[in-house]
Design an enzyme around this catalytic site. Structure first.
Site, PDB file in Angstrom:
ATOM      1  CE  LYS A  44       1.626  16.406  -3.410  1.00 38.27           C
ATOM      2  NZ  LYS A  44       2.283  15.352  -3.377  1.00 38.27           N
ATOM      3  NE  ARG A 110      -1.537  12.342  -1.242  1.00 38.33           N
ATOM      4  CZ  ARG A 110      -0.768  11.753  -2.103  1.00 38.33           C
ATOM      5  NH1 ARG A 110      -0.843  11.464  -3.466  1.00 38.33           N
ATOM      6  NH2 ARG A 110      -1.833  10.004  -2.294  1.00 38.33           N
ATOM      7  N   GLY A 119       8.124  13.339  -7.578  1.00 39.97           N
ATOM      8  CA  GLY A 119       8.910  11.674  -7.704  1.00 39.97           C
ATOM      9  C   GLY A 119       9.477  11.391  -6.772  1.00 39.97           C
ATOM     10  CG  MET A 121      11.446  14.930  -1.539  1.00 39.63           C
ATOM     11  SD  MET A 121      11.443  16.819  -0.716  1.00 39.63           S
ATOM     12  CE  MET A 121       9.700  17.507  -1.656  1.00 39.63           C
ATOM     13  NE  ARG A 351       2.607  18.576 -10.471  1.00 43.48           N
ATOM     14  CZ  ARG A 351       3.633  17.344  -9.881  1.00 43.48           C
ATOM     15  NH1 ARG A 351       3.568  17.156  -8.139  1.00 43.48           N
ATOM     16  NH2 ARG A 351       3.358  16.176 -10.528  1.00 43.48           N
ATOM     17  CG  HIS A 467      40.444  24.302 -25.565  1.00 43.73           C
ATOM     18  ND1 HIS A 467      40.274  23.485 -26.941  1.00 43.73           N
ATOM     19  CD2 HIS A 467      40.677  26.159 -26.080  1.00 43.73           C
ATOM     20  CE1 HIS A 467      41.145  25.038 -27.979  1.00 43.73           C
ATOM     21  NE2 HIS A 467      41.032  25.799 -27.593  1.00 43.73           N
ATOM     22  CB  SER A 778      34.320  44.245 -20.857  1.00 43.55           C
ATOM     23  OG  SER A 778      33.573  43.288 -21.401  1.00 43.55           O
ATOM     24  CB  CYS A 846      33.167  39.715 -22.764  1.00 42.19           C
ATOM     25  SG  CYS A 846      34.372  39.897 -22.645  1.00 42.19           S
ATOM     26  CE1 TYR A 866      29.694  44.071 -23.645  1.00 49.33           C
ATOM     27  CE2 TYR A 866      29.608  46.707 -23.078  1.00 49.33           C
ATOM     28  CZ  TYR A 866      30.337  45.501 -23.538  1.00 49.33           C
ATOM     29  OH  TYR A 866      31.951  45.439 -23.658  1.00 49.33           O
TER      30      TYR A 866
END
Length: 894
Positions: A44, A110, A119, A121, A351, A467, A778, A846, A866
């Site tokens: 702000k 503010r 909203g 704070m 903003r 699970h 992996s 993985c 990967y």
């Protein structure tokens, strides 16, 4: 050093920098900042400074920095002298003094953190009013009603925010005074009486008078805003949005401008594009004769922003011009708060606006087409979380079904079906074309067939990493876990919640995005984005935007994306979703169902011949499993993990079997099974006989699987096999299995990479040694997280996770997003030492984290080759891999 100080002091700029090095600067005038100082001034404050620099009509003010907040939270001190200096400048600019009884300056206090927390704070308006200055304000404005209305607002906001009084007490007093009248029907006398009532509430609740000293009002308000950084709702919001807890908030002290001076005044909120759909136009709300909180509180109905063109055409046109200017300057959708004071437009905030997932993709592509941003920036602005939201089916809006209860939103989506209470029944009905919801107290590996058959899974126990949750997410299956209000009676095939009984066959609907459970069928809306990934043609505008973003992300990313898949069906879907191979095939899932009998034979074998007979029966089944995966992936790499979990997981339950044998209902085989189950049972199977240990202790088990892989690879048209040895903690374990595997592969004339999962901390710490025997690593981050932290993912959330999150020990569950400091450091060590020993070492991940956006970015940072995740998460990982590459190349990281 003396020479340096002397040279720096020669210029005014240098002297100012030197002063700031010696005495920290905690307060900045709006004219001193800009939008790039969000870390220091908060969003702000930085944007108010930026609008001031642009020459837009911003009320004068100053910002107390986030550094001041952190200091205050540490020692309860605020920079009183600096604040006084800047207040004096503000008073000079306005030609008024704070609280002057003749012509008072009023200010607002503010909050404003680096990241928008709307909203969460506190804000206090109209600071500077007291029993004397309210008369001066009435005289100068010529509006006594306005003055007393502003005074009662101050006491109400200050009482709730600063003094901690229940806001309902003020609201009740207001409603009693109104007596059914509208706010605008109240006159000056009404508000004067209300001020007196509010003061009495303060005295009764706090044992003190409302502070009449304007300086005291301001200082207490500043402290309250700083304190609100650690308010429970702010903490919860930060946790949800993964905002660091140590940033702190800035405080903005701004000269008040008034929208409650009459019908020629008002306040509103505007968006430069529709934040819900992304469509261009004028969007927002306006409320005449009101202050800002009235719009948010909804105490009166607003009018569409377009109505302002009729009410005040001059202010409307100026606002539209400013909206266009701000969107062009910020190159994004802007969210604007404004006030009109007797025909004069004032900008109170702007903003970069929050938006829905659909709007995010549409707006990004629109801005590219308008030349405001490039396609790199567009990809960076569209997140994997937003893409995931677009992919899940959802319930249609406006459903009127009975809400039964809410659980944990374990796996998003919307699922409708008939309640069933066993996997066998789920499979049976699904085969008949009936949609079912599998309802269990908790699931186990035996429920896999039922989970596959069901449209969704509902459990009364377990958390987001139980699970049910883990497997459901892997399948892209809707799941609600931990719905504690459910009393599940599997034998009676029903569950109860409150006074409602749901029998097997009754229709229920579960929302995996919210955790809601409904009675009856809630209409489901399909996702066109999933249809696009499945290869279905679509002319949908949103799909076109997703396609453009995904195409550029794929062209930009360095990380490959594979899928965790155990069946040809999963593999085929993963390829449609863009997977470049299988990063994890869990062979233990292939030993359930009808094959359990063969596993039982293996466990009961008393001679080498009996053991070999059981292995010989399993081998052709495994060969067919692997052949199906190779064919589905058509030459893409397939990483097959040899069997990992303890064998007793595939055997009957110890208690059930004991009862059966003890009551004489069991057979001779049951007695032998009981002895075997007792022999194999472990108090903590995660740390017991599993993984590579099984291959070393059970002769022929791993050899059977490797032979099946080799034979399937020979039969396949194209095959790239990678054999992964699980749970290795010492290089000697890997070497023992590797030698046998290489011999089998050589005999078959098949080439396959041989590597290991890094899921034991010792493996990460000795990665240099292990890399000498492994061609790839992996990272199995599910187990690595469990073993690093020393807790189980299956029951930790039900025990102390909630408390840890409340205390801020966890910002987010380490099972949802990688723990960079602990698990991540082990991964870095393994990457560095593994590649030092073997430069061509292939590295992947993985675990469940392979589809988590934050974790994908971490994998890019540490140089993995990967990531592998569930088929449904493949597009998310593709997008995040592209974003990671573009961000590291220097794109705007907003």
């Amino acid at each position: 050093m003396v020479f340096f100080i002397g040279r720096v002091a020669e210029s005014g700029v240098g002297l100012r920098l030197l002063e700031e090095l010696i005495v920290p600067k905690y307060v900045y005038d709006f004219t001193e900042g800009n939008k790039d100082l969000r870390d220091l001034l908060g969003g702000k404050g930085a944007n108010l400074a930026e609008m001031s620099n642009l020459g837009l009509p911003v009320p004068p003010g100053f910002t107390i920095t986030t550094e001041a907040c952190r200091k205050y939270l540490a020692d309860a001190e605020i920079p009183v002298e600096e604040i006084a200096t800047h207040l004096a400048k503000l008073e000079a600019a306005m030609g008024k003094r704070l609280g002057d009884p003749e012509d008072p300056l009023l200010v607002s206090v503010r909050s404003g953190a680096k990241f928008s927390m709307p909203g969460m704070m506190e804000t206090v308006l109209n600071i500077g009013l007291n029993d004397a200055s309210v008369h001066g304000l009435a005289a100068k404005s010529g509006n006594e009603r306005f003055a007393w209305d502003s005074y009662r607002r101050l006491i109400q906001m200050f009482g709730r925010t600063v003094l901690g009084i229940d806001g309902e007490k003020f609201e009740e007093a207001l409603e009693e005074l109104k007596g059914g009248r509208a706010d605008l029907d109240l006159d000056a006398a009404d508000f004067r009486r209300l001020v007196g009532t509010y003061k009495e509430i303060v005295r009764a609740e706090k044992g003190r008078e409302f502070p009449g000293d304007p300086r005291e009002q301001m200082e207490l308000a500043i402290r309250a805003v700083f304190d609100s950084w650690n308010a429970s709702r702010a903490v919860l919001y930060r946790r949800q949005e993964r905002i660091p807890a140590d940033l702190g908030t800035a405080v903005n002290v701004v000269a008040m401008v008034f929208g409650n001076l009459g019908m020629d005044s008002g306040t509103g909120v505007a968006f430069t594009r529709d934040p819900a759909s992304g469509q261009q136009g004028v969007y927002g709300d306006y409320l005449q004769n009101a202050q800002g909180e009235d719009v948010v509180a909804g105490i009166r109905n607003t009018v569409p922003l377009q109505e302002l063109e009729k009410i005040d055409p001059t202010s409307y046109q100026e606002l539209v011009d400013i909206m266009g200017r701000l969107e062009g300057h910020y190159r994004d959708l802007c969210d604007i708060e404004f006030t009109i004071e007797r025909g004069k437009l004032w900008m109170l905030q702007t903003r970069v606006g929050k938006r829905t997932a659909a709007a995010a993709f549409r707006i990004a592509v629109q801005l590219v087409d308008e030349g405001l941003i490039d396609i790199d920036e567009a990809v960076v602005r569209c997140t994997g979380d937003q893409l995931a939201q677009l992919m899940f089916p959802r319930f249609a809006d406006g459903a009127k079904n009975t809400l039964l209860t809410k659980g944990m939103n374990a796996s998003p989506g919307a699922a409708v079906g008939r309640a069933v209470f066993s996997s066998a029944r789920a499979v049976e009905l699904a085969a008949q074309g009936v949609d079912v919801i599998l309802v269990r107290r908790e699931t186990n590996p035996d429920d896999l067939s039922g989970m596959i058959a069901a449209r969704g899974v509902l459990t009364s126990r377990g958390g987001k990493t139980s699970h049910a949750a883990v497997v459901a997410r892997g399948m892209g299956k809707t799941c609600v876990c931990g719905a504690e209000a459910l009393e599940v009676d599997s034998r009676a095939r029903r569950f109860t919640v409150g006074g409602t009984v749901v029998e097997e066959g009754d229709v229920v609907s579960i929302d995996g995005s919210t955790g809601a459970v409904y009675l009856g069928e809630v209409p489901v809306v399909a996702s066109p984005v999933v249809e696009y990934f499945e290869g279905m043609p679509s002319g949908d505008e949103l799909v076109a935007a997703v396609h453009r973003i995904m195409a550029h992300a794929d062209g930009s990313r360095r990380l490959a994306v594979r899928a965790n898949a155990d069946t040809p069906e999963d593999a085929a879907r993963a390829r449609r979703f863009g997977a470049q191979g299988i990063g994890l095939c869990r062979t233990e899932h292939m030993f359930l169902g009808e094959r359990r009998q063969l596993v039982e034979d293996l466990v009961l074998a008393e001679t080498p011949a009996e053991r070999q007979s059981a292995l010989d029966a399993l081998e052709p089944l495994q060969r067919a499993d692997f052949a199906g995966l190779f064919e589905a992936m058509a030459g893409l790499p397939v990483t097959i993990r040899l069997i990992d979990p303890p064998l007793h997981e595939f055997l009957p339950d110890l208690v059930d079997l004991s009862v059966k044998v003890a009551t004489g209902a069991g057979t001779e085989k049951d007695a032998r099974l009981l002895a075997a189950v007792k022999r194999l049972h472990e108090q903590n199977p995660m740390l017991g006989l599993r993984g590579v240990r099984l291959g070393l202790v059970i002769p022929g088990l791993f050899a059977m699987q490797v032979r099946a892989i080799a034979q399937a690879a020979r039969q396949a048209t194209k095959a790239r096999a990678e054999i992964m040895i699980p749970l290795v903690g010492a290089v000697q374990e890997l070497e023992s299995v590797r030698e046998e595997a290489l011999t089998i592969l050589a005999e078959a004339g098949v080439h396959a990479l041989i590597g290991t999962m890094i899921e034991v901390p010792r493996a990460a710490l000795t990665a240099g040694q292990i890399a000498e025997a492994a061609q790839f690593f992996s990272f199995g981050t599910n187990d690595l997280t469990q073993m690093t932290w020393g807790f189980s993912r299956d029951d930790v959330e039900a025990s102390f996770f909630g408390k840890y999150l409340d205390l801020g020990i966890f910002g987010v569950s380490p099972f949802e997003s990688l723990d960079r400091d602990g698990v991540g450091r082990l991964m870095r060590i393994a990457v560095e030492e593994g590649r030092a020993a073997r430069p061509d070492l292939k590295l992947g991940i993985c675990g469940e984290h392979g589809g988590d956006p934050e974790s994908v970015r971490f994998c890019h940072e540490i140089g993995l080759d990967y990531v592998s995740c569930s088929p449904f998460r493949v597009p998310v990982a593709r997008l995040e891999a592209g974003r990671a590459a573009l961000r590291s190349a220097g794109s705007d990281t907003r």
